[in-house]
Design a protein around this motif. Structure first.
Motif, PDB file in Angstrom:
ATOM      1  N   THR A   1       0.826  -1.213   0.000  1.00  0.00           N
ATOM      2  CA  THR A   1       0.000   0.000   0.000  1.00  0.00           C
ATOM      3  C   THR A   1       0.856   1.258   0.000  1.00  0.00           C
ATOM      4  OG1 THR A   1      -0.149  -0.151   2.415  1.00  0.00           O
ATOM      5  CG2 THR A   1      -1.945  -1.115   1.146  1.00  0.00           C
ATOM      6  N   ASP A   2       2.170   1.087  -0.183  1.00  0.00           N
ATOM      7  CA  ASP A   2       3.100   2.217  -0.208  1.00  0.00           C
ATOM      8  C   ASP A   2       2.978   2.953  -1.542  1.00  0.00           C
ATOM      9  OD1 ASP A   2       5.657   3.745  -0.497  1.00  0.00           O
ATOM     10  OD2 ASP A   2       6.138   2.725   1.396  1.00  0.00           O
ATOM     11  N   ASP A   3       2.994   4.290  -1.481  1.00  0.00           N
ATOM     12  CA  ASP A   3       2.889   5.102  -2.699  1.00  0.00           C
ATOM     13  C   ASP A   3       3.989   4.791  -3.709  1.00  0.00           C
ATOM     14  OD1 ASP A   3       0.570   6.560  -2.283  1.00  0.00           O
ATOM     15  OD2 ASP A   3       1.584   8.059  -1.052  1.00  0.00           O
ATOM     16  N   ARG A   4       5.112   4.265  -3.238  1.00  0.00           N
ATOM     17  CA  ARG A   4       6.223   3.979  -4.151  1.00  0.00           C
ATOM     18  C   ARG A   4       5.858   2.916  -5.189  1.00  0.00           C
ATOM     19  NH1 ARG A   4      10.807   3.461   0.470  1.00  0.00           N
ATOM     20  NH2 ARG A   4       8.969   2.579   1.532  1.00  0.00           N
ATOM     21  N   TYR A   5       4.821   2.134  -4.908  1.00  0.00           N
ATOM     22  CA  TYR A   5       4.389   1.161  -5.913  1.00  0.00           C
ATOM     23  C   TYR A   5       3.803   1.842  -7.149  1.00  0.00           C
ATOM     24  CZ  TYR A   5       5.236  -3.381  -3.810  1.00  0.00           C
ATOM     25  OH  TYR A   5       5.844  -4.523  -3.325  1.00  0.00           O
ATOM     26  N   SER A   6       3.424   3.097  -7.017  1.00  0.00           N
ATOM     27  CA  SER A   6       2.920   3.825  -8.187  1.00  0.00           C
ATOM     28  C   SER A   6       4.026   4.033  -9.213  1.00  0.00           C
ATOM     29  CB  SER A   6       2.337   5.176  -7.762  1.00  0.00           C
ATOM     30  OG  SER A   6       3.342   6.004  -7.194  1.00  0.00           O
ATOM     31  N   ARG A   7       5.290   3.939  -8.775  1.00  0.00           N
ATOM     32  CA  ARG A   7       6.424   4.065  -9.700  1.00  0.00           C
ATOM     33  C   ARG A   7       6.838   2.711 -10.274  1.00  0.00           C
ATOM     34  NH1 ARG A   7       9.848   7.766  -5.639  1.00  0.00           N
ATOM     35  NH2 ARG A   7       8.040   7.413  -4.289  1.00  0.00           N
ATOM     36  N   LEU A   8       6.095   1.675  -9.894  1.00  0.00           N
ATOM     37  CA  LEU A   8       6.369   0.335 -10.419  1.00  0.00           C
ATOM     38  C   LEU A   8       5.206  -0.187 -11.261  1.00  0.00           C
ATOM     39  CD1 LEU A   8       8.012  -1.268  -7.244  1.00  0.00           C
ATOM     40  CD2 LEU A   8       9.174  -0.524  -9.335  1.00  0.00           C
ATOM     41  N   GLY A   9       4.318   0.740 -11.651  1.00  0.00           N
ATOM     42  CA  GLY A   9       3.239   0.361 -12.558  1.00  0.00           C
ATOM     43  C   GLY A   9       1.900   0.089 -11.919  1.00  0.00           C
ATOM     44  N   PHE A  10       1.754   0.400 -10.631  1.00  0.00           N
ATOM     45  CA  PHE A  10       0.481   0.178  -9.944  1.00  0.00           C
ATOM     46  C   PHE A  10      -0.112   1.515  -9.498  1.00  0.00           C
ATOM     47  CE2 PHE A  10       3.093  -3.572  -9.432  1.00  0.00           C
ATOM     48  CZ  PHE A  10       2.217  -4.615  -9.709  1.00  0.00           C
ATOM     49  N   HIS A  11      -1.351   1.464  -9.011  1.00  0.00           N
ATOM     50  CA  HIS A  11      -1.998   2.620  -8.404  1.00  0.00           C
ATOM     51  C   HIS A  11      -2.208   2.307  -6.924  1.00  0.00           C
ATOM     52  CE1 HIS A  11      -2.962   4.189 -12.445  1.00  0.00           C
ATOM     53  NE2 HIS A  11      -3.291   2.938 -12.738  1.00  0.00           N
ATOM     54  N   VAL A  12      -2.091   3.310  -6.088  1.00  0.00           N
ATOM     55  CA  VAL A  12      -2.372   3.141  -4.663  1.00  0.00           C
ATOM     56  C   VAL A  12      -3.488   4.110  -4.299  1.00  0.00           C
ATOM     57  CG1 VAL A  12      -1.474   3.263  -2.314  1.00  0.00           C
ATOM     58  CG2 VAL A  12      -0.009   2.414  -4.158  1.00  0.00           C
ATOM     59  N   ASP A  13      -4.632   3.543  -3.915  1.00  0.00           N
ATOM     60  CA  ASP A  13      -5.807   4.352  -3.595  1.00  0.00           C
ATOM     61  C   ASP A  13      -5.901   4.595  -2.097  1.00  0.00           C
ATOM     62  OD1 ASP A  13      -6.395   4.176  -6.275  1.00  0.00           O
ATOM     63  OD2 ASP A  13      -7.927   2.625  -6.032  1.00  0.00           O
ATOM     64  N   ASP A  14      -6.213   5.828  -1.735  1.00  0.00           N
ATOM     65  CA  ASP A  14      -6.471   6.177  -0.339  1.00  0.00           C
ATOM     66  C   ASP A  14      -7.981   6.195  -0.148  1.00  0.00           C
ATOM     67  OD1 ASP A  14      -6.688   7.192   2.193  1.00  0.00           O
ATOM     68  OD2 ASP A  14      -5.224   8.797   1.905  1.00  0.00           O
TER      69      ASP A  14
END
Length: 270
Positions: free
Chosen positions: A219-232
């Motif tokens: 759920t870390d925002d850094r996964y958004s830089r690996l091709g995923f989205h992180v929703d709050d």
């Protein structure tokens, strides 16, 4: 990016043995000896299958048809050069006509079925520049050479954005399957002389490496830089996959093995 019927296929591709797991016993195995489904193309030349998580059902279906068509063309190219497979190709225009090419229509439908039954996505990429410092902190034993990041996304039956006994049970199953496969993959990379480790999803820490204060949960925002989205969602955060939405469990493996190395090619061209 590769789409596979189960995470055990990744370990099998490196160890050359048939993995024994609860997952492998119920996985759908395709006919003709072709196991993976590979969709699209990324900057490594690997086939990809990224989509817009907000697209309509109709758009998603059109995208899937396009990706499956690309898969057929890639399979034809590979099989023709290696096995002399007589698969015939036609130009895909968005609609298939059995009158034009019944053989292609049959193979297209088979590949589409494989795509629908695939539950694991494996993506290999260079560690983004913006994450290199963090990953070096998480893996202090890692060599100074370029790091490759392998993300393994497993499609789940339950929506991971909410809690329930079923969700908790499935997460435990996904955790066990990923850790088992990741240990085998890392061991294979290490036997070939490369450094390899993975993030334990339960702790956010390196599995083999020394303890650090730097964690990476899915759920870390850094996964958004690996091709995923992180929703709050307000009450919690959840990772979102471009095709599977919040029905996904994600694991991460890191290595210094270059994409050109034989063992990494096994992962890229399963």
């Amino acid at each position: 990016m590769k789409y596979l019927p189960g995470i055990h296929v990744l370990a099998q591709s490196l160890t050359g043995t048939r993995a024994v797991s609860a997952e492998s016993s119920c996985s759908h195995q395709p006919r003709g000896g072709i196991t993976p489904v590979s969709l699209g193309l990324d900057h490594f030349g690997n086939l990809t299958g990224l989509g817009d998580s907000n697209c309509s059902l109709k758009a998603a279906e059109e995208e899937k048809k396009h990706l499956v068509s690309q898969t057929m063309m890639d399979l034809q190219s590979s099989l023709s050069s290696k096995e002399g497979h007589p698969l015939k190709l036609v130009q895909f225009t968005g609609e298939l006509s059995e009158k034009e090419d019944p053989a292609f229509s049959h193979d297209f439908r088979l590949t589409e079925q494989l795509f629908d039954s695939s539950t694991v996505e494996c993506a290999i990429q260079s560690c983004p520049e913006s994450l290199k410092k963090d990953f070096c902190s998480m893996f202090p034993e890692a060599p100074s050479s370029d790091m490759m990041v392998i993300t393994v996304a497993h499609k789940t039956q339950n929506d991971m954005s909410a809690w329930s006994p079923d969700v908790e049970q499935e997460r435990e199953q996904m955790l066990d399957q990923f850790v088992h496969a990741a240990k085998e993959i890392c061991s294979a990379l290490q036997r070939d002389g490369f450094w390899a480790d993975f993030i334990d999803p339960s702790s956010g820490l390196a599995f083999f490496g020394a303890y650090t204060n730097n964690t990476l949960f899915e759920t870390d925002d850094r996964y958004s830089r690996l091709g995923f989205h992180v929703d709050d969602l307000g009450c919690c955060r959840v990772i979102r996959h471009s095709l599977w939405g919040t029905r996904v469990f994600v694991g991460t493996i890191c290595t210094n093995a270059p994409p050109s190395s034989p063992i990494m090619k096994k992962l890229q061209y399963i």
